[in-house]
Structures are given as C-alpha cells and as structure tokens.
Design an enzyme around this catalytic site. Structure first.
Site, PDB file in Angstrom:
ATOM      1  N   GLY A   9     -29.263  31.496 -38.069  1.00 16.48           N
ATOM      2  CA  GLY A   9     -29.015  32.934 -38.366  1.00 16.48           C
ATOM      3  C   GLY A   9     -30.262  33.661 -38.729  1.00 16.48           C
ATOM      4  O   GLY A   9     -29.896  34.836 -39.199  1.00 16.48           O
TER       5      GLY A   9
ATOM      6  N   TYR B  55     -26.672  34.583 -48.614  1.00 17.10           N
ATOM      7  CA  TYR B  55     -27.385  35.407 -49.651  1.00 17.10           C
ATOM      8  C   TYR B  55     -27.070  36.830 -49.685  1.00 17.10           C
ATOM      9  O   TYR B  55     -26.717  37.627 -50.427  1.00 17.10           O
ATOM     10  CB  TYR B  55     -28.805  34.966 -49.632  1.00 17.10           C
ATOM     11  CG  TYR B  55     -29.803  36.047 -50.350  1.00 17.10           C
ATOM     12  CD1 TYR B  55     -29.932  36.254 -51.792  1.00 17.10           C
ATOM     13  CD2 TYR B  55     -30.595  36.970 -49.624  1.00 17.10           C
ATOM     14  CE1 TYR B  55     -30.548  37.039 -52.522  1.00 17.10           C
ATOM     15  CE2 TYR B  55     -31.406  37.787 -50.126  1.00 17.10           C
ATOM     16  CZ  TYR B  55     -31.423  38.005 -51.746  1.00 17.10           C
ATOM     17  OH  TYR B  55     -31.883  38.654 -52.280  1.00 17.10           O
TER      18      TYR B  55
ATOM     19  N   ASP C  84     -35.625  26.395 -36.401  1.00 17.22           N
ATOM     20  CA  ASP C  84     -35.267  27.558 -37.095  1.00 17.22           C
ATOM     21  C   ASP C  84     -34.266  27.597 -38.272  1.00 17.22           C
ATOM     22  O   ASP C  84     -33.383  26.973 -38.195  1.00 17.22           O
ATOM     23  CB  ASP C  84     -35.230  28.499 -35.938  1.00 17.22           C
ATOM     24  CG  ASP C  84     -35.518  29.801 -36.052  1.00 17.22           C
ATOM     25  OD1 ASP C  84     -36.194  30.263 -37.311  1.00 17.22           O
ATOM     26  OD2 ASP C  84     -35.377  30.837 -35.505  1.00 17.22           O
TER      27      ASP C  84
ATOM     28  N   LYS D  99     -25.408  39.650 -52.040  1.00 18.55           N
ATOM     29  CA  LYS D  99     -25.947  41.066 -52.978  1.00 18.55           C
ATOM     30  C   LYS D  99     -25.395  42.216 -52.097  1.00 18.55           C
ATOM     31  O   LYS D  99     -25.425  43.236 -53.016  1.00 18.55           O
ATOM     32  CB  LYS D  99     -27.437  40.923 -52.274  1.00 18.55           C
ATOM     33  CG  LYS D  99     -28.484  39.948 -52.623  1.00 18.55           C
ATOM     34  CD  LYS D  99     -28.583  39.902 -54.243  1.00 18.55           C
ATOM     35  CE  LYS D  99     -29.483  41.012 -54.734  1.00 18.55           C
ATOM     36  NZ  LYS D  99     -29.807  40.805 -56.223  1.00 18.55           N
TER      37      LYS D  99
ATOM     38  N   PRO E 212     -45.986  31.857 -50.949  1.00 10.75           N
ATOM     39  CA  PRO E 212     -46.617  30.767 -51.833  1.00 10.75           C
ATOM     40  C   PRO E 212     -46.545  29.262 -51.357  1.00 10.75           C
ATOM     41  O   PRO E 212     -47.587  28.485 -51.531  1.00 10.75           O
ATOM     42  CB  PRO E 212     -45.551  30.804 -52.995  1.00 10.75           C
ATOM     43  CG  PRO E 212     -44.859  31.945 -52.691  1.00 10.75           C
ATOM     44  CD  PRO E 212     -44.948  32.470 -51.413  1.00 10.75           C
TER      45      PRO E 212
ATOM     46  N   THR F 192     -31.672  44.191 -52.204  1.00 11.66           N
ATOM     47  CA  THR F 192     -32.337  43.813 -51.239  1.00 11.66           C
ATOM     48  C   THR F 192     -32.258  44.358 -49.911  1.00 11.66           C
ATOM     49  O   THR F 192     -31.159  45.008 -49.603  1.00 11.66           O
ATOM     50  CB  THR F 192     -32.174  42.262 -50.725  1.00 11.66           C
ATOM     51  OG1 THR F 192     -32.808  41.812 -49.704  1.00 11.66           O
ATOM     52  CG2 THR F 192     -30.983  41.841 -50.353  1.00 11.66           C
ATOM     53  N   ASP F 193     -33.454  44.628 -48.900  1.00 11.75           N
ATOM     54  CA  ASP F 193     -33.299  45.307 -47.770  1.00 11.75           C
ATOM     55  C   ASP F 193     -32.390  44.156 -46.812  1.00 11.75           C
ATOM     56  O   ASP F 193     -31.749  44.851 -45.842  1.00 11.75           O
ATOM     57  CB  ASP F 193     -34.437  45.453 -46.954  1.00 11.75           C
ATOM     58  CG  ASP F 193     -35.336  44.358 -46.713  1.00 11.75           C
ATOM     59  OD1 ASP F 193     -34.867  43.024 -47.324  1.00 11.75           O
ATOM     60  OD2 ASP F 193     -36.358  44.411 -46.025  1.00 11.75           O
ATOM     61  N   GLU F 194     -31.895  42.971 -47.023  1.00 10.41           N
ATOM     62  CA  GLU F 194     -31.281  42.183 -46.399  1.00 10.41           C
ATOM     63  C   GLU F 194     -29.886  42.664 -46.207  1.00 10.41           C
ATOM     64  O   GLU F 194     -29.145  42.129 -45.379  1.00 10.41           O
ATOM     65  CB  GLU F 194     -31.475  40.733 -46.703  1.00 10.41           C
ATOM     66  CG  GLU F 194     -32.870  40.124 -46.788  1.00 10.41           C
ATOM     67  CD  GLU F 194     -33.092  38.795 -46.821  1.00 10.41           C
ATOM     68  OE1 GLU F 194     -32.123  38.085 -46.514  1.00 10.41           O
ATOM     69  OE2 GLU F 194     -33.999  38.225 -47.274  1.00 10.41           O
TER      70      GLU F 194
END
Ligand code: NAD
Ligand code: DAU
Length: 332
Positions: free
Chosen positions: A278, A152, A275, A156, A194, A125-127
């Site tokens: 983070g 998460y 929110d 990754k 979705p 992922t780009d995260e």
C-alpha cells in the site's frame, strides 16, 4: 511567567529534539517527559538535557491512567508526541498502533480535561490525508479530506478526530499540527534517511522500496519544533495547521543518490527491494496557513541540512550503533 509542560514521547526522535529546542528558547519553563521507553525511546537522546533542574522524566505509558494523572498534575500545556510511528511496523502489527495512538490519546485527553489544561497540542502527520499522484501539483492542506491508507495513518487520523471531538464536545482547548516527513539528529536508524546514511557508513547496500520514485516532503526537525512553538504560543485554539518542507520535490532515489554522492559511492550500491504494501506515492504539503497566520517558514534548505545530518550520524556512532542491528532485523 514560567509554564509547566507535559511532553509525551520525549525520548523519541522529534520529542527529544523538541525538549532541547524548548529549553534553549524558554529556559525558565519546566518539562515533564512521559515516555514508555519502547524500542523507539532512548534515554541517550535526552542525555544532553537530563541534568537540567527543570526537567523531569517519568517512565510510563500513556495508556496507564494512574501514571498519566500523576504526570498531568499542575501542567499548563500538553505536547503529545508519543505514538507508534513507523508505517512498516503498522503493517506487521496494527493492533499496537490502535492501542497506543488511539486509546493512549484518549487517556491523555480525559486527564487533560479533568486537570483543566490550558492547551493540549497534538502532533499529527500529513499521512492522514492519504497520497497524491505524481505531477499533479496537488498538495495537502487543512481543507483536504482524511483518507488514511496504512494502519499507522488510520490510527493517527482516529487520534486527530478524538482530539477534535474533545474540543467540540467538552471545550478542551486544543491545537493539531499535521506535519510531513522529518529528518535530523536522533532519528532511529529504522527510518529511511538514517537507514540510508548508516548503511553507507557501514558499507552496506542502501535499500529502496519498489522503483524508488516515491516522493516525501522533507522537513528538518528543528523547523518542525519552531512551528509547534508558534502554534502553541500564537495559534488559534481548536485549529489545525499543516506543516511541510521542500519546495522542490525529491524522490527517494534522488535522496539516496545525494547521500551516496556525499560518501563518493556509486548508485550500484542501491538495492531495489520488494515494495511496502500500500506504499503511498507522493506527499506534499501546502503550508500557506501557518505562513500567513503565524509567519512560519522552513529555515533550513534540504541539501544543506541533509549534509549536516549525515555529519551528525558520522560523529555520533555511539548513539546509533547499539540500535542498528535491531533496526535491520525488522527488514529481514
Ligand atoms: P518515535 O517513534 O521516534 O518516538 C515515539 C516515542 O513515543 C518513543 O520515545 C516511544 O518510547 C514513545 N512511546 C511509544 N508508545 C508510548 C506509550 N504507550 N506511552 C508513552 N510513550 C510511548 O516517533 P517520532 O518520529 O519522534 O514521532 C513523534 C510524533 O510525531 C508521532 O506522533 C508521529 O506520528 C508524529 N510525526 C512524525 C513524523 C516523522 O517524520 N517522524 C512526521 C509527522 C508527524
Ligand atoms: O509523512 C510523515 C510520516 O513520515 C510520519 O508520520 C511517520 O511517523 C514517519 O515514519 C514518516 O513515514 P514514511 O513512511 O514516509 O517514512 P519512512 O522513513 O519509513 O520512509 C520514507 C520513504 O522511504 C517511504 O517512501 C518508504 C521509503 N523507504 C523506507 C525505508 C526504511 C525505502 O525506500 N527504503 C527504506 O529502507
């Protein structure tokens, strides 16, 4: 020559789209799908290819060495999607993310090495690169330092490092793709697009975190599958490729407004809610490397494919309705 693939997490969103894509492009190849059928894995997402004689399903966890060893037998290519993938869940239960995403990846790498797999392709992922500020024009690329900011993303990032370490230390032939946010058919209604669409269909409010101005780099899932195909078949061994979509940046508020417009609903339907802890502000990916080396670019325009995705959810209520209550419960 026909190849044998092991796809992990093929009952999830991108994995199931990838198997459909691969069979349509390489009908002679065979695919074993190893999936634990967690809350995110659905046999209903594989029903359209489940009868293919070249398709085999194993229900099992990537953490189970015996099951993984059996699934790896005679495999040429591993395409590793299986993961805990939802940032909000990683904030509630980080441990599960470390187990599945880090330890599970290591179990697969060991078995791939033992079985002399020709290619281990890791879906990331780009995260892992952290977050970008607004209006800086900055983008993530293969050169960007890793700065994961959620459990998460950290899990990754750790899995990417493990893959690279097995390439460097043991000579396992690997590739990694770091992709931005996907959307399209068979995405679980707990994820933003979705959830937005299904809330509109069910006449619920649509929920925006914080001020709604966070920006994601949206890519249609089929474009992601084509990019993975190119990296597996033409990409250089032990390389990383960044994959992204949009050229124009759209905020979550803008995405919500476009979906509400489709349903002729007003923005009064938006509820701004607490929110995410983070919450990363902006993602944007520079995909020059995969464009220049492999000739990839996104085929699908965001607006056109957002509409196609909305229509898919309107026409496939039988797929998502059984998942909707569980998804909404997560946010209560
Ligand atoms: P998903 O949550 O929809 O699917 C994950 C799948 O993995 C499910 O079928 C689940 O049952 C399976 N799984 C989970 N734990 C397992 C285990 N221990 N053993 C075997 N199977 C297990 O995820 P997704 O959105 O399809 O993402 C797939 C991959 O792509 C992930 O690695 C994710 O990090 C990455 N990714 C996702 C996006 C995105 O926008 N969705 C973008 C970039 C990268
Ligand atoms: O960038 C790639 C990543 O994209 C993948 O690695 C992850 O697996 C995938 O889940 C996705 O992560 P995000 O956190 O960006 O996706 P999500 O759909 O959860 O949220 C997208 C944006 O929408 C984010 O800014 C949070 C916001 N959001 C989300 C939900 C569910 C809302 O404003 N309201 C919501 O109801």
């Amino acid at each position: 020559m026909a190849r044998k693939l092991l796809v992990t997490g093929g009952c999830g969103f991108i994995g199931s789209n990838f198997i459909s894509y691969w069979f349509s492009r390489y009908p002679k190849d065979s695919i074993t799908n190893l999936d634990a059928l967690t809350y995110a894995g659905h046999l209903s997402s594989t029903a359209h290819f489940a009868d293919n004689k070249n398709y085999h399903f194993i229900k099992g966890s990537i953490l189970n060495k015996r099951v993984v060893e059996r699934a790896m037998k005679d495999v040429d290519i591993v395409v590793h999607f299986a993961a805990e993938s939802h940032v909000d869940r990683s904030i509630k239960n980080p441990t599960l993310f470390l187990e599945t995403n880090v330890l599970g990846t290591q179990v697969l790498l060991e078995s791939a090495l033992r079985n002399k797999i020709k290619r281990f392709h890791h879906i990331s992922t780009d995260e892992v690169y952290g977050a970008l500020e607004f209006n800086t024009g900055e983008k993530f690329s293969e050169e960007t330092s890793y700065r994961p900011r959620s459990p998460y993303a950290a899990s990754k990032a750790a899995s990417d490092h493990l893959v690279q370490s097995y390439a460097h230390t043991f000579g396992l032939p690997t590739t990694i793709t770091n992709c931005s946010n996907n959307f399209g058919p068979f995405q679980d209604p707990e994820k933003f697009i979705p959830r937005l669409i299904t809330n509109c269909i069910e006449d619920r409010k649509v929920m925006l975190y914080g001020d709604g101005l966070n920006v994601r780099d949206w890519l249609h899932v089929e474009d992601h599958c084509r990019a993975i195909d190119l990296v597996i078949t033409k990409g250089s061994i032990n390389n990383t490729y960044c994959i992204g979509g949009q050229v124009d940046e759209v905020s979550n508020l803008e995405v919500a407004t476009r979906v509400l417009n489709y349903f002729n609903k007003s923005t009064d339907q938006i509820a701004f809610v607490t929110d995410r802890l983070g919450h990363d502000r902006r993602y944007a990916v520079n995909w020059t490397k995969i464009r220049t080396e492999l000739g990839w670019k996104p085929r699908y325009q965001f607006d056109e494919w957002l509409t196609a995705t909305i229509k898919w959810y309107e026409e496939n209520t039988a797929w998502w309705r059984p998942l909707k209550e569980r998804a909404e419960k997560l946010y209560r």
